[in-house]
Design an enzyme around this catalytic site. Structure first.
Site, PDB file in Angstrom:
ATOM      1  N   HIS A  46      13.656   8.460  12.053  1.00  0.00           N
ATOM      2  CA  HIS A  46      14.294   9.759  12.304  1.00  0.00           C
ATOM      3  C   HIS A  46      13.719  10.865  11.416  1.00  0.00           C
ATOM      4  CE1 HIS A  46      18.023   7.461  13.970  1.00  0.00           C
ATOM      5  NE2 HIS A  46      17.019   7.518  14.831  1.00  0.00           N
ATOM      6  N   ASN A  49       5.982 -18.613  10.767  1.00  0.00           N
ATOM      7  CA  ASN A  49       5.530 -17.709  11.826  1.00  0.00           C
ATOM      8  C   ASN A  49       4.014 -17.716  11.797  1.00  0.00           C
ATOM      9  OD1 ASN A  49       8.198 -17.033  12.140  1.00  0.00           O
ATOM     10  ND2 ASN A  49       8.004 -14.912  11.469  1.00  0.00           N
ATOM     11  N   ARG A  74      16.714 -17.587  18.539  1.00  0.00           N
ATOM     12  CA  ARG A  74      16.701 -17.045  17.181  1.00  0.00           C
ATOM     13  C   ARG A  74      16.903 -15.533  17.257  1.00  0.00           C
ATOM     14  NH1 ARG A  74      11.574 -15.582  13.579  1.00  0.00           N
ATOM     15  NH2 ARG A  74      12.754 -14.808  11.810  1.00  0.00           N
ATOM     16  N   GLU A 108       8.117 -18.377  14.971  1.00  0.00           N
ATOM     17  CA  GLU A 108       7.496 -17.333  15.802  1.00  0.00           C
ATOM     18  C   GLU A 108       6.071 -17.722  16.116  1.00  0.00           C
ATOM     19  OE1 GLU A 108       7.451 -13.193  14.520  1.00  0.00           O
ATOM     20  OE2 GLU A 108       9.480 -13.409  13.732  1.00  0.00           O
ATOM     21  N   ASP A 141      16.495   3.309  18.485  1.00  0.00           N
ATOM     22  CA  ASP A 141      17.837   3.851  18.749  1.00  0.00           C
ATOM     23  C   ASP A 141      18.513   3.126  19.914  1.00  0.00           C
ATOM     24  OD1 ASP A 141      17.231   5.630  16.773  1.00  0.00           O
ATOM     25  OD2 ASP A 141      17.394   7.442  18.009  1.00  0.00           O
ATOM     26  N   HIS A 201      15.994  -9.519   8.795  1.00  0.00           N
ATOM     27  CA  HIS A 201      14.717  -9.312   9.490  1.00  0.00           C
ATOM     28  C   HIS A 201      14.350  -7.828   9.332  1.00  0.00           C
ATOM     29  CE1 HIS A 201      11.945 -11.054  12.753  1.00  0.00           C
ATOM     30  NE2 HIS A 201      11.458  -9.856  12.465  1.00  0.00           N
ATOM     31  N   ASN A 233      13.036 -13.053   6.836  1.00  0.00           N
ATOM     32  CA  ASN A 233      11.853 -13.156   7.692  1.00  0.00           C
ATOM     33  C   ASN A 233      10.636 -12.527   7.013  1.00  0.00           C
ATOM     34  OD1 ASN A 233      10.580 -13.591  10.437  1.00  0.00           O
ATOM     35  ND2 ASN A 233      10.218 -11.388  10.164  1.00  0.00           N
TER      36      ASN A 233
END
Ligand code: BGC
Length: 517
Positions: free
Chosen positions: A68, A338, A106, A412, A81, A151, A195
């Site tokens: 923003h 990941n 997940r 991931e 948003d 995350h 994460n």
């Protein structure tokens, strides 16, 4: 001496790979069966899909603030948003999981949606209801929730207080996760604390690529690393001592582990690859999973020496006391992993020469190694996820050898495209990477789960909506945010259903995706 021995072992590991072509070749083209019990799922993260950024009491996190205030932070000037609008469309999301037939999903919790002040003095009931609804809807259909506590979307208020560079973050995170365990731990049995710590600290504090975009490399990224490890350990100990006895779940961290292959078998290139492994993810894996704990020796030595030459009075890498080392070591039930791609690693001067120069301070000059990827690894429009399945095999083999065959949960793996329902490149990627995973499993790697990133297109951080990772496509121009299965969704569904990878399976996409009985 230890560094030399490690480089020696690493070098022979690489030569072994080259000699026994299995880790260099493209995966075998055949129908391959997945082991019984291997969990298959998909993933997303709160800021990337939820939207509803200021609805029902949710307050501002660092991505709300960044997108923003710097409206073109993302390539396409997008933000989260509305994103995929999952806050309002969770039932459709669960329907997609049912169409795929997956074992687990997940997703992550938004700290600001649950704790609008960042602290547990006020719990936002609407946020609690949202996550309860999602979890209960999944459980109704036997889909296991795998929940990431953090995350990347730190409350902006905590960022104003220094975020991950403030040692109090250990308490803040501990207080927050305790609320989550209390609210959802009766039903959630897999908890991921954080994460991708390297991405949080290096890209967020060391560069401008992720929020809070501080660009203070060589200092802030290291302060962040130590506090983040302690915060992760706090979450682990709280769960282990206060919740595990009654809730009986698992808790672990997820580390982004790219593979670094030496560009040649010269000592310097082998050492460059080993250094990159240690700096880019060993920084977090070593303190948690190694027998001795603490940051990797090579980091302590190099950053310590360079800091001194640069005139600092102490190492820019903060020291961990023995008590802290013990507090962090062993705090993960699994290796959450990941993985996206592989890099060749090299040095253009010898390691010795490199460290006789005084560069920096910066994370990259501390690690002092360079990387490149081969143009032929690119199989689609997107340059960000090059196709190197043998690198995945090498990585899984390395982890098996380095960390005593710890159980690995692949949390991931996936590939970006630039949109379109016929995503043949993504299908190739999934088949190739899952097949490389099977090669590692056949040689003894202890892999308990595989997660396709992502269930659906979402806000891809710096790249906004330009890079698409979803196996379901989303039309972000349409306020209804319709979700449509791509070819990769049909193929993944068939992998889950048949528990085999069939390189030649061609789905009939004229038949709508349905939920199997
Ligand atoms: C992150 C995801 C991201 C994905 C693809 C991972 O580093 O955890 O949030 O979307 O990579 O770039």
């Amino acid at each position: 001496m230890i560094a030399r021995m490690r480089a020696f072992v690493f070098r022979y590991f690489v030569i072994f790979c080259i000699a026994f072509a299995s880790c260099k070749e493209t995966p075998r083209q055949e129908v391959r069966r997945l082991p019984d019990g291997l969990l298959l799922g998909t993933a997303t993260a709160a800021y990337q899909v939820e939207g509803a950024w200021n609805e029902d009491g949710k307050t501002e996190n660092i991505y709300d603030y960044l997108t923003h205030t710097n409206t073109c932070y993302a390539t396409d000037c997008g933000n989260g948003d509305v994103a995929a609008n999952s806050y309002h469309m969770y039932k459709r999301d669960v329907e997609m999981m049912r169409e795929l037939g997956i074992d687990f999903y997940r997703f992550s919790l938004s700290w600001n949606r649950l704790l609008p002040t960042s602290f547990p003095d006020k719990i936002n009931q609407a946020g609690v209801d949202y996550y309860n609804n999602l979890i209960n809807e999944m459980l109704k259909y036997n889909i296991e929730p795998v929940v990431t506590l953090f995350h990347w979307d730190l409350p902006q208020k905590l960022q104003q207080l220094g975020g991950w560079t403030n040692p109090h973050v250990v308490d803040w995170f501990g207080d927050y996760v305790k609320v989550a365990f209390e609210l959802f731990g009766d039903r959630v049995k897999y908890w991921i604390t954080i994460n991708e710590p390297h991405q949080v600290c290096y890209y967020g504090y060391g560069t401008e690529m992720l929020a809070p975009a501080l660009n203070l490399t060589g200092e802030a990224d290291y302060l962040c690393a130590k506090n983040l490890l302690l915060a992760h350990a706090r979450a682990y100990h709280i769960y282990d001592q206060e919740f595990r006895p009654k809730q009986d779940g698992m808790i672990f961290i997820t580390i982004n582990t790219e593979w670094y292959e030496p560009a040649s078998d010269s000592d310097d290139d082998v050492e460059a690859a080993n250094d990159l492994i240690q700096f880019r993810w060993g920084q977090y894996a070593h303190p948690i999973y190694s027998k001795s704990g603490d940051f990797p020796d090579v980091m302590k030595k190099r950053i310590g020496e360079l800091s001194e030459k640069q005139g600092f009075l102490r190492s820019r890498l903060p020291e961990m006391s023995q008590e802290e080392i013990d507090y962090v070591r062993g705090t993960s039930d699994l290796f959450g992993l990941n993985h996206y791609s592989t890099y060749f690693s090299y040095r253009n001067v010898s390691t010795e020469q490199y460290y006789s120069q005084i560069l920096g301070p910066s994370f990259n000059s501390d690690s002092g190694a360079l990387t490149y990827q081969l143009p032929e690894w690119r199989i689609g429009e997107s340059p960000i996820t090059m196709y190197v399945p043998w690198g995945f095999y090498n990585l899984l083999t390395y982890i098996r050898n380095e960390y005593d065959n710890i159980p690995v949960f692949i949390t991931e793996n996936g590939m970006a495209t630039h949109g379109g329902l016929i995503d043949n490149d993504r299908v190739t990627y999934y088949r190739g990477y899952m097949s490389a995973m099977l090669d590692a499993i056949e040689e003894g790697s202890n892999i308990m789960g595989y997660t396709a990133w992502s269930l659906m297109d979402n806000f891809e951080w710096l790249r906004g909506y330009t890079e698409r990772f979803g196996i379901y496509e989303i039309d972000f121009e349409d306020p209804a945010r319709p979700r449509t299965p791509r070819k990769s969704a049909y193929v993944y569904k068939e992998i889950v259903r048949s528990r085999t990878i069939d390189m030649n399976y061609e789905p009939d996409m004229s038949i709508p995706m349905t939920i199997d009985a």
